[in-house]
Design a protein around this motif. Structure first.
Motif, PDB file in Angstrom:
ATOM      1  N   ILE A   1       4.375  53.848  84.362  1.00 34.74           N
ATOM      2  CA  ILE A   1       4.893  52.478  84.417  1.00 34.74           C
ATOM      3  C   ILE A   1       6.429  52.437  84.310  1.00 34.74           C
ATOM      4  O   ILE A   1       7.175  51.643  85.028  1.00 34.74           O
ATOM      5  N   ASN A   2       7.185  53.187  83.520  1.00 41.06           N
ATOM      6  CA  ASN A   2       8.430  53.317  83.314  1.00 41.06           C
ATOM      7  C   ASN A   2       9.222  53.504  84.718  1.00 41.06           C
ATOM      8  O   ASN A   2      10.392  52.916  84.853  1.00 41.06           O
ATOM      9  N   ILE A   3       8.719  54.586  85.456  1.00 44.69           N
ATOM     10  CA  ILE A   3       9.049  54.754  86.934  1.00 44.69           C
ATOM     11  C   ILE A   3       9.363  53.632  87.705  1.00 44.69           C
ATOM     12  O   ILE A   3      10.315  53.299  88.232  1.00 44.69           O
ATOM     13  N   ILE A   4       7.987  52.849  87.635  1.00 47.33           N
ATOM     14  CA  ILE A   4       7.912  51.824  88.325  1.00 47.33           C
ATOM     15  C   ILE A   4       8.835  50.715  88.061  1.00 47.33           C
ATOM     16  O   ILE A   4       9.396  50.152  89.040  1.00 47.33           O
ATOM     17  N   GLN A   5       8.796  50.491  86.647  1.00 45.27           N
ATOM     18  CA  GLN A   5       9.959  49.477  86.161  1.00 45.27           C
ATOM     19  C   GLN A   5      11.216  49.575  86.487  1.00 45.27           C
ATOM     20  O   GLN A   5      12.053  48.818  86.728  1.00 45.27           O
ATOM     21  N   PHE A   6      11.741  50.666  86.276  1.00 41.74           N
ATOM     22  CA  PHE A   6      13.139  51.120  86.346  1.00 41.74           C
ATOM     23  C   PHE A   6      13.485  51.168  87.879  1.00 41.74           C
ATOM     24  O   PHE A   6      14.587  51.050  88.211  1.00 41.74           O
ATOM     25  N   VAL A   7      12.715  51.652  88.671  1.00 36.78           N
ATOM     26  CA  VAL A   7      12.953  51.822  90.027  1.00 36.78           C
ATOM     27  C   VAL A   7      13.026  50.403  90.614  1.00 36.78           C
ATOM     28  O   VAL A   7      13.879  49.907  91.509  1.00 36.78           O
ATOM     29  N   GLY A   8      12.068  49.460  89.990  1.00 34.23           N
ATOM     30  CA  GLY A   8      12.167  47.952  90.321  1.00 34.23           C
ATOM     31  C   GLY A   8      13.364  47.217  89.916  1.00 34.23           C
ATOM     32  O   GLY A   8      14.147  46.412  90.816  1.00 34.23           O
TER      33      GLY A   8
END
Length: 451
Positions: free
Chosen positions: A99-106
């Protein structure tokens, strides 16, 4: 033989090189950027009074949580997603990491797209190219995304050291830009006019919606706090200065975005939240190309933090990847994601949907890992157990189902609370869902409390 995951590597005190100014500059740079400006423009739909007061209240609450997470990183020398092994289990921490990867990439992609609008606006001013929204205007955005991606690669090329360097440079430009823009805006319109303006009824948002929008924005940084505080030389730098840096960046830049958006609406007698990006407003207020260039640079400072957090999360998800290649991977991924708004209905729709996802997922997660550290484990994590199969944090096959149960209840609560008129109109769902998850996790884990 006692099998184990690859061992974790805390940053020892002797290797910590970030001073107080570095921590302060990092978190100012994280928030003093075009994304924060844009958030200010989005919440302008609540009106000046509701938006500004909610901005302060939610910011303070969120960054108290950031400071608490920063203490965890300072005390242990570990990044946030590795720390979630203790609360969610060694294997279970993979989901928060994803989720952290998804949100910070986002977030990196969102900031990149907003900065690309500035690039395309510069091209229009100099070369007469069509701007974004006009036929052929997408080419300026595409080139802008390419330019921003190159800047991002340079900003993370040396890992934490290059991120720190870009923040030191960026903070100076941020202060100059915000001071300049503040003077221009308040020469254009008075505080009385700003507070007197009311958004059109058909697009006005409630205080509850404003809380949820701001909570999603602010809480994202909480899950990155320990990634940087572990490098701090002092506890005050890791906590107090991180809190004040993030708060100052948020309040100043979001307030400028809020005021500039309303000033533009008053001046043009038309309000469109789709035009809340800093480039559009800077041109309408006559700030010129120099302002656009600084907007581009401040985007780079914010995305250095975003990409560092995403890369660190990736190293916890895939243990064989070192930080530097992980940073390259997430940077390339963010570049690809930056093109999504070009094929979506409009950027605001995409951005709002992204915020809904962040608010729903992060609030309960943060509540759980803070409760675990402070109330269940009493600030006493056993670092040697973070990689041991059948060790203290292995729980059931590597997963702490108590944490996941509290998380799921929090997600359901967030969704359900959105249908309660009082919650929706007043305090929003995010913090209530966090409280529900926190209480439930504490009750489920009481028999696991460290002695």
């Amino acid at each position: 033989m006692n099998k184990s995951f690859p061992p974790v590597h805390p940053i020892p005190n002797t290797a910590r090189s970030a001073n107080r100014w570095d921590m302060f500059a990092t978190w100012i740079g994280a928030n003093a950027n075009n994304g924060t400006w844009y958030i200010g423009g989005v919440i302008a739909a609540a009106g000046m009074y509701t938006a500004s007061t909610t901005l302060i209240i939610v910011g303070v609450l969120s960054y108290i949580l950031l400071a608490l997470t920063s203490i965890m990183g300072y005390n242990t020398g570990l990044p946030t997603m590795v720390l979630t092994r203790a609360s969610f289990g060694i294997r279970g921490s993979a989901l928060p990491s994803l989720i952290n990867i998804i949100q910070f990439v986002g977030w990196a992609a969102s900031n990149t797209f907003i900065a690309a609008i500035s690039v395309s606006t510069i091209f229009q001013t100099i070369f007469g190219w069509p701007k974004f929204g006009q036929p052929g205007g997408q080419w300026g955005i595409i080139i802008g995304i390419g330019i921003m991606s190159i800047l991002h690669i340079l900003s993370i090329s040396l890992g934490e050291k290059s991120v720190r360097l870009i923040e030191r440079i960026g903070i100076i430009l941020v202060i100059i830009l915000v001071a300049w823009e503040s003077m221009v805006i308040f020469k254009t319109i008075s505080l009385h006019a700003l507070f007197s303006w009311q958004p059109p009824t058909n697009i006005k948002i409630s205080s509850g919606a404003t809380v949820d929008i701001l909570a999603a924005f602010n809480l994202a940084w909480v899950t990155a706090a320990a990634d940087f505080s572990r490098f701090s030389k002092t506890k005050s730098g890791a906590t107090t200065l991180s809190f004040f840096g993030a708060s100052l960046g948020l309040f100043w830049f979001a307030f400028i975005g809020l005021a500039a958006t309303i000033a533009t609406a008053v001046t043009l007698q038309h309000f469109d939240p789709n035009n809340s990006d800093p480039s559009t407003i800077a041109i309408k207020l006559g700030l010129g190309i120099l302002a656009l260039l600084v907007i581009i640079i401040t985007s780079t400072t914010a995305n250095a933090v975003n990409l560092m957090a995403a890369g660190t999360a990736l190293t916890n998800l895939y243990h064989k990847i070192n930080l530097k290649p992980a940073l390259w991977i997430v940077t390339l991924l963010a570049t690809v994601v930056s093109f999504i708004p070009l094929i979506a209905a409009n950027f605001l729709t995409t951005f709002t949907a992204f915020l809904d996802f962040i608010g729903m997922m992060l609030g309960p997660e943060i509540a759980i890992f803070l409760i675990d550290y402070y109330l269940i484990q009493h600030n006493n994590y056993q670092i040697a157990e973070f990689s041991k199969i059948n060790g203290q944090y292995w729980y059931q096959n590597g997963i702490n189902w108590r944490a996941f149960a509290a998380w799921v209840v929090g997600l359901i609560s967030y969704w359900g609370l959105g249908y309660i008129a009082f919650i929706k109109e007043s305090i929003g769902a995010t913090f209530v869902a966090m409280l529900i998850s926190a209480v439930l996790y504490y009750l489920l884990s009481m028999n696991q409390k460290s002695k």
